[in-house]
Design a protein around this motif. Sequence first.
Motif, PDB file in Angstrom:
ATOM      1  N   VAL A 125      -8.923  -3.701  37.763  1.00 51.53           N
ATOM      2  CA  VAL A 125      -8.391  -4.040  36.444  1.00 51.53           C
ATOM      3  C   VAL A 125      -9.359  -4.949  35.706  1.00 51.53           C
ATOM      4  O   VAL A 125      -9.630  -4.756  34.510  1.00 51.53           O
ATOM      5  CB  VAL A 125      -7.005  -4.709  36.578  1.00 51.53           C
ATOM      6  CG1 VAL A 125      -6.528  -5.243  35.233  1.00 51.53           C
ATOM      7  CG2 VAL A 125      -5.994  -3.709  37.139  1.00 51.53           C
ATOM      8  N   TRP A 126      -9.915  -5.932  36.391  1.00 49.73           N
ATOM      9  CA  TRP A 126     -10.878  -6.852  35.786  1.00 49.73           C
ATOM     10  C   TRP A 126     -12.098  -6.111  35.236  1.00 49.73           C
ATOM     11  O   TRP A 126     -12.653  -6.506  34.202  1.00 49.73           O
ATOM     12  CB  TRP A 126     -11.301  -7.891  36.821  1.00 49.73           C
ATOM     13  CG  TRP A 126     -12.334  -8.866  36.341  1.00 49.73           C
ATOM     14  CD1 TRP A 126     -12.133  -9.964  35.553  1.00 49.73           C
ATOM     15  CD2 TRP A 126     -13.737  -8.829  36.627  1.00 49.73           C
ATOM     16  NE1 TRP A 126     -13.316 -10.607  35.323  1.00 49.73           N
ATOM     17  CE2 TRP A 126     -14.321  -9.940  35.969  1.00 49.73           C
ATOM     18  CE3 TRP A 126     -14.551  -7.972  37.366  1.00 49.73           C
ATOM     19  CZ2 TRP A 126     -15.686 -10.203  36.040  1.00 49.73           C
ATOM     20  CZ3 TRP A 126     -15.907  -8.236  37.438  1.00 49.73           C
ATOM     21  CH2 TRP A 126     -16.457  -9.344  36.780  1.00 49.73           C
ATOM     22  N   CYS A 127     -12.486  -5.036  35.872  1.00 55.56           N
ATOM     23  CA  CYS A 127     -13.656  -4.270  35.423  1.00 55.56           C
ATOM     24  C   CYS A 127     -13.453  -3.660  34.030  1.00 55.56           C
ATOM     25  O   CYS A 127     -14.428  -3.288  33.373  1.00 55.56           O
ATOM     26  CB  CYS A 127     -13.978  -3.155  36.425  1.00 55.56           C
ATOM     27  SG  CYS A 127     -14.676  -3.734  37.987  1.00 55.56           S
ATOM     28  N   ALA A 128     -12.224  -3.566  33.572  1.00 52.83           N
ATOM     29  CA  ALA A 128     -11.934  -2.980  32.260  1.00 52.83           C
ATOM     30  C   ALA A 128     -11.894  -4.028  31.151  1.00 52.83           C
ATOM     31  O   ALA A 128     -11.600  -3.702  29.997  1.00 52.83           O
ATOM     32  CB  ALA A 128     -10.604  -2.237  32.315  1.00 52.83           C
ATOM     33  N   ARG A 129     -12.205  -5.272  31.456  1.00 55.01           N
ATOM     34  CA  ARG A 129     -11.975  -6.383  30.528  1.00 55.01           C
ATOM     35  C   ARG A 129     -12.680  -6.205  29.184  1.00 55.01           C
ATOM     36  O   ARG A 129     -12.088  -6.483  28.128  1.00 55.01           O
ATOM     37  CB  ARG A 129     -12.413  -7.695  31.182  1.00 55.01           C
ATOM     38  CG  ARG A 129     -13.919  -7.784  31.461  1.00 55.01           C
ATOM     39  CD  ARG A 129     -14.274  -8.838  32.486  1.00 55.01           C
ATOM     40  NE  ARG A 129     -15.726  -8.927  32.703  1.00 55.01           N
ATOM     41  CZ  ARG A 129     -16.414  -8.060  33.442  1.00 55.01           C
ATOM     42  NH1 ARG A 129     -15.804  -7.028  33.999  1.00 55.01           N
ATOM     43  NH2 ARG A 129     -17.727  -8.211  33.599  1.00 55.01           N
ATOM     44  N   ASP A 130     -13.940  -5.769  29.199  1.00 56.37           N
ATOM     45  CA  ASP A 130     -14.683  -5.674  27.938  1.00 56.37           C
ATOM     46  C   ASP A 130     -14.181  -4.527  27.067  1.00 56.37           C
ATOM     47  O   ASP A 130     -14.282  -4.587  25.840  1.00 56.37           O
ATOM     48  CB  ASP A 130     -16.175  -5.502  28.216  1.00 56.37           C
ATOM     49  CG  ASP A 130     -16.825  -6.776  28.749  1.00 56.37           C
ATOM     50  OD1 ASP A 130     -16.244  -7.858  28.528  1.00 56.37           O
ATOM     51  OD2 ASP A 130     -17.891  -6.689  29.389  1.00 56.37           O
ATOM     52  N   LEU A 131     -13.655  -3.496  27.681  1.00 54.86           N
ATOM     53  CA  LEU A 131     -13.143  -2.356  26.912  1.00 54.86           C
ATOM     54  C   LEU A 131     -11.739  -2.631  26.377  1.00 54.86           C
ATOM     55  O   LEU A 131     -11.330  -2.042  25.375  1.00 54.86           O
ATOM     56  CB  LEU A 131     -13.138  -1.098  27.779  1.00 54.86           C
ATOM     57  CG  LEU A 131     -14.532  -0.563  28.134  1.00 54.86           C
ATOM     58  CD1 LEU A 131     -14.444   0.517  29.210  1.00 54.86           C
ATOM     59  CD2 LEU A 131     -15.219  -0.013  26.894  1.00 54.86           C
ATOM     60  N   ILE A 132     -11.005  -3.501  27.033  1.00 53.19           N
ATOM     61  CA  ILE A 132      -9.674  -3.872  26.555  1.00 53.19           C
ATOM     62  C   ILE A 132      -9.764  -4.969  25.511  1.00 53.19           C
ATOM     63  O   ILE A 132      -9.091  -4.933  24.476  1.00 53.19           O
ATOM     64  CB  ILE A 132      -8.777  -4.328  27.722  1.00 53.19           C
ATOM     65  CG1 ILE A 132      -8.549  -3.170  28.704  1.00 53.19           C
ATOM     66  CG2 ILE A 132      -7.445  -4.848  27.183  1.00 53.19           C
ATOM     67  CD1 ILE A 132      -7.850  -1.962  28.119  1.00 53.19           C
ATOM     68  N   GLY A 133     -10.601  -5.955  25.755  1.00 52.54           N
ATOM     69  CA  GLY A 133     -10.731  -7.055  24.818  1.00 52.54           C
ATOM     70  C   GLY A 133      -9.516  -7.974  24.840  1.00 52.54           C
ATOM     71  O   GLY A 133      -8.795  -8.059  25.832  1.00 52.54           O
TER      72      GLY A 133
END
Length: 301
Positions: free
Chosen positions: A118-126
């Motif tokens: 989940v943390w790996c998606a941080r930049d795409l989620i914002g």
Amino acid sequence: MDRIKKVRKAVIPVAGNGTRFLPATKAMPKEMLTIVDRPVVQYAVDEAIAAGIEHIVFVTSRNKAMIEDHFDDHPELISSLNRAGKTVQVSELQSLLPTAGSISFTRQQSPLGLGHAVWCARDLIGDEPFALLLPDMVCYGARGCMSGLMSLYNEVGGNIVAVEECDPQETSKFGIVGKGASVAHGFAVTKMVEKPQPSEAPSNFYLNGRYILQPEIFDILARQERGAGNEIQLTDGMRRLSETQAFHGQAYDGRTFDCGSKQGFIEANVAFALARADIGDLVFESIRGMILSHETQVKAA
């Protein structure tokens, strides 16, 4: 109450190796195993879109290119089907094609657990709230599980989790929540424990793989120590987030099949096949014949 921000994006982690399904998953992602005629991951995507999600972020790993290809256009196949006059198949494939730019992919290079994925998606989620759907957990019911969570979220905001009841003696298999006072058509979550022993479980309500989370979870996961299984556990991160933000739960009015297990995968195939207008009756008769034959063999043994 602060303004409730719209949930536009969803994260779908697909980085697991699928070792429980070897040798089938030696060269094919486990998320591409089919329930009747659709890959497992398609059910999560359909559920997210039905709930109003506008953009899906897949967290992948090596050897997952087949998932990207599945959600891409295939001009040669479409052309071949058109030449053969198979317009029904063409229409179905085109209906499943995502809108251009509505899907993103990011990598989890090391298998450090769901929390890390989940943390790996941080930049795409914002800096936005987001939905999280675990594709191995396939929901079956009159209404999509995520649609129900969205409805509750739009009333109360904060963080929302979907739950179902498990056998009280099997709590050590799941993340378990404590059930508090009723709120709207859900309840306040009083506690979250990752895989507790039955004697330590606050209830038998388990997390069934559907969540709406606030973006502050990313900072917590960035510092999260490894927990059960020596992995970065999402439940541990959510527990820390619950110290400063509200969590509400909603019991899913349906059934979730754990398609990461062989038994759950087979059960899902049977359930979805029986519900199909084109093959349901045939499958029912076939299964009934198998059961009668099995019972006869057992009695004769």
